[in-house]
Write a protein that holds these residues in place. Structure first.
Motif, mmCIF file in Angstrom:
data_model
loop_
_atom_site.group_PDB
_atom_site.id
_atom_site.type_symbol
_atom_site.label_atom_id
_atom_site.label_comp_id
_atom_site.label_asym_id
_atom_site.label_seq_id
_atom_site.Cartn_x
_atom_site.Cartn_y
_atom_site.Cartn_z
ATOM 1 N N ALA A 257 -100.033 -30.658 -35.644
ATOM 2 C CA ALA A 257 -101.183 -31.583 -35.694
ATOM 3 C C ALA A 257 -100.686 -33.030 -35.711
ATOM 4 O O ALA A 257 -101.224 -33.892 -35.013
ATOM 5 C CB ALA A 257 -102.041 -31.279 -36.918
ATOM 6 N N ASN A 258 -99.642 -33.278 -36.499
ATOM 7 C CA ASN A 258 -99.053 -34.621 -36.538
ATOM 8 C C ASN A 258 -98.504 -35.019 -35.164
ATOM 9 O O ASN A 258 -98.686 -36.151 -34.716
ATOM 10 C CB ASN A 258 -97.901 -34.669 -37.553
ATOM 11 C CG ASN A 258 -98.387 -34.825 -38.987
ATOM 12 O OD1 ASN A 258 -99.579 -34.983 -39.231
ATOM 13 N ND2 ASN A 258 -97.452 -34.772 -39.930
ATOM 14 N N ALA A 259 -97.805 -34.074 -34.526
ATOM 15 C CA ALA A 259 -97.172 -34.358 -33.230
ATOM 16 C C ALA A 259 -98.233 -34.699 -32.183
ATOM 17 O O ALA A 259 -98.045 -35.613 -31.368
ATOM 18 C CB ALA A 259 -96.335 -33.166 -32.775
ATOM 19 N N MET A 260 -99.338 -33.978 -32.233
ATOM 20 C CA MET A 260 -100.412 -34.233 -31.270
ATOM 21 C C MET A 260 -100.910 -35.673 -31.416
ATOM 22 O O MET A 260 -101.092 -36.381 -30.429
ATOM 23 C CB MET A 260 -101.528 -33.220 -31.550
ATOM 24 C CG MET A 260 -102.444 -32.967 -30.408
ATOM 25 S SD MET A 260 -101.594 -32.264 -28.979
ATOM 26 C CE MET A 260 -102.075 -30.565 -29.125
ATOM 27 N N LYS A 261 -101.130 -36.108 -32.658
ATOM 28 C CA LYS A 261 -101.600 -37.484 -32.925
ATOM 29 C C LYS A 261 -100.577 -38.507 -32.447
ATOM 30 O O LYS A 261 -100.924 -39.507 -31.821
ATOM 31 C CB LYS A 261 -101.782 -37.681 -34.440
ATOM 32 C CG LYS A 261 -103.187 -37.461 -34.948
ATOM 33 C CD LYS A 261 -103.289 -38.093 -36.343
ATOM 34 C CE LYS A 261 -104.695 -37.908 -36.903
ATOM 35 N NZ LYS A 261 -104.783 -38.354 -38.291
ATOM 36 N N ILE A 262 -99.308 -38.232 -32.765
ATOM 37 C CA ILE A 262 -98.252 -39.197 -32.434
ATOM 38 C C ILE A 262 -98.035 -39.260 -30.924
ATOM 39 O O ILE A 262 -97.840 -40.347 -30.362
ATOM 40 C CB ILE A 262 -96.958 -38.855 -33.201
ATOM 41 C CG1 ILE A 262 -97.196 -39.113 -34.702
ATOM 42 C CG2 ILE A 262 -95.767 -39.656 -32.699
ATOM 43 C CD1 ILE A 262 -96.103 -38.605 -35.605
ATOM 44 N N ALA A 263 -98.111 -38.108 -30.256
ATOM 45 C CA ALA A 263 -97.956 -38.095 -28.787
ATOM 46 C C ALA A 263 -99.060 -38.941 -28.157
ATOM 47 O O ALA A 263 -98.814 -39.716 -27.218
ATOM 48 C CB ALA A 263 -97.979 -36.667 -28.251
ATOM 49 N N GLY A 264 -100.270 -38.822 -28.686
ATOM 50 C CA GLY A 264 -101.396 -39.615 -28.177
ATOM 51 C C GLY A 264 -101.153 -41.103 -28.401
ATOM 52 O O GLY A 264 -101.390 -41.930 -27.513
#
Ligand SMILES: *Cc1c(COP(=O)(O)O)cnc(C)c1O
Length: 380
Positions: A257-264
């Motif tokens: 979930a964190n990675a998804m936010k950071i990738a965005g």
């Protein structure tokens, strides 16, 4: 009906506890050897190089999670890979992923000298390229998916088809997604290897490796090599790994979930020119990964506009740490050119896109907004 994955992370297939006092946490059996009750009798344990109750409890859990007939816990990911490669006969040829973990390339090169092994690295995301690289001497396919650090996705079902039609062993390094998101044995892999140092241990505090084996006969052979060589995981590290794996599902979900936010966020950053995250629908491997894995994990690579920006980010992160390794609760950023792929010849590295503007981020379980704020100030 067996237990669900999350339950098996804690108890394995069945809840067994080797401890006479009923300790809920498997104790650290810090002993080299075991006394025999009488001649010809054993408690089931003789000598800790061969087996140990703490390690055995861990191995039962890992075998269950990977759907393997057996899992062998080793002192590091590298020793696990070395053990698995011992299955290959002399002068065997291997087809493997182009951007393999740097240490794996070093092992392959050392086996070149000692056993006459040869290997061809191809973009295994391209099934036709894999097939074209197979020769009559080829004995195995060695796959990392997603690959490190450029996040290419290989179609494991297609690899299985090739392995069957050419009589090859299919070996998969499942470190990046862990069995929580990807179970290669269920897709036909013969052997799954892991760096347990990464997601399975999950706390950046213990080195470990696993060889998970589908066929019980192959497992017997590897168990023999294992006790002969002595590359076992210590009782203490087995305890840390057991403790770590209990929270694997919770960590993987939060990290993803964190990675998804950071990738965005990275995508919107004007100093970032390219983001490699297999959870982004326009990633070239997105669909294949979706069909063979239940998630995308938390490894993100990205390219920035200049070497200066790359160095600035590495020197200015405060919460995210500039360190090798990945998969733990702490977020880490690495400079693959200097670190993981420092031994890869410059021209090969450039070909793979591992340049001075290329960074890799392992997203931990900190608060996503704190991580983004830290990266924001590091970009300057
Ligand atoms: C880290 C890593 C390894 C090596 O594992 P160690 O535990 O560091 O010996 C192997 N494969 C991959 C994909 C890795 O990330």
């Amino acid at each position: 009906m067996g237990y669900a994955f999350d339950t098996r992370c804690i108890h394995g297939d069945v809840r067994v506890n080797p401890d006479a006092y009923g300790a809920v946490s498997v104790p650290i059996y810090q002993t080299a050897t075991f006394a025999h009750p009488e001649v010809g009798k054993s408690t089931g344990y003789d000598y800790s190089r061969e087996s140990n109750p703490t390690r055995a409890a861990l191995e039962r859990v890992i075998a269950s999670l990977e759907g393997a007939s057996d899992a062998i816990a080793t002192s590091s990911g590298m020793s696990a890979i070395d053990l698995a490669l011992g299955l290959l006969p002399e002068h065997a040829h291997l087809v493997c992923t182009e951007d393999l973990y740097g240490g794996t390339v070093r092992i392959l090169d050392s086996r070149k000298k000692s056993t006459g092994l040869s290997y061809t690295q191809v973009d295994t995301a391209d099934t036709a390229a894999v097939e074209a690289a197979i020769t009559p001497e080829t004995k195995a396919l060695y796959i990392e998916t997603p690959s490190n650090p450029t996040m290419r996705v290989t179609d494991l079902r297609a690899m299985k088809k090739l392995a069957v039609s050419h009589g090859l062993l299919l070996i998969v390094d499942n470190t990046f997604l862990s069995p929580y998101f990807q179970k290669p044995i269920s897709l036909g892999a013969d052997i799954v290897v892991h760096s347990g140092t990464k997601f399975i241990g999950g706390h950046n505090d213990s080195l470990a490796g696993y060889v998970c084996i589908a066929d019980p006969e192959v497992a017997k052979q590897l168990r023999f090599d294992y006790k002969t060589i002595g590359m076992m995981l210590s009782p203490f590290d087995s305890f840390l790994q057991l403790r770590g794996v209990k929270t694997l599902p919770l960590r993987m979900e939060k990290q993803q979930a964190n990675a998804m936010k950071i990738a965005g966020w990275l995508r919107e950053n004007p100093k970032v020119t390219e983001v490699f995250y297999i959870g982004l629908p326009d990633h070239p491997g997105y669909e294949i990964n979706r069909h063979q894995a239940s998630g995308f994990g938390s490894m993100i690579s990205f390219r920035v506009d200049s070497r200066e920006t790359a160095i600035r980010v590495l020197n200015h992160v405060k919460l995210v740490q500039y360190a090798e390794s990945l998969g733990g609760v702490e977020s880490l950023i690495t400079y693959p050119m200097l670190q993981t792929h420092g031994d890869v010849p410059a021209d090969e590295r450039e070909k793979l896109g591992i340049t001075e503007t290329f960074l890799r981020l392992s997203v931990g379980i900190e608060d996503a907004d704190d991580l983004i704020q830290d990266l924001e100030q590091a970009f300057g």
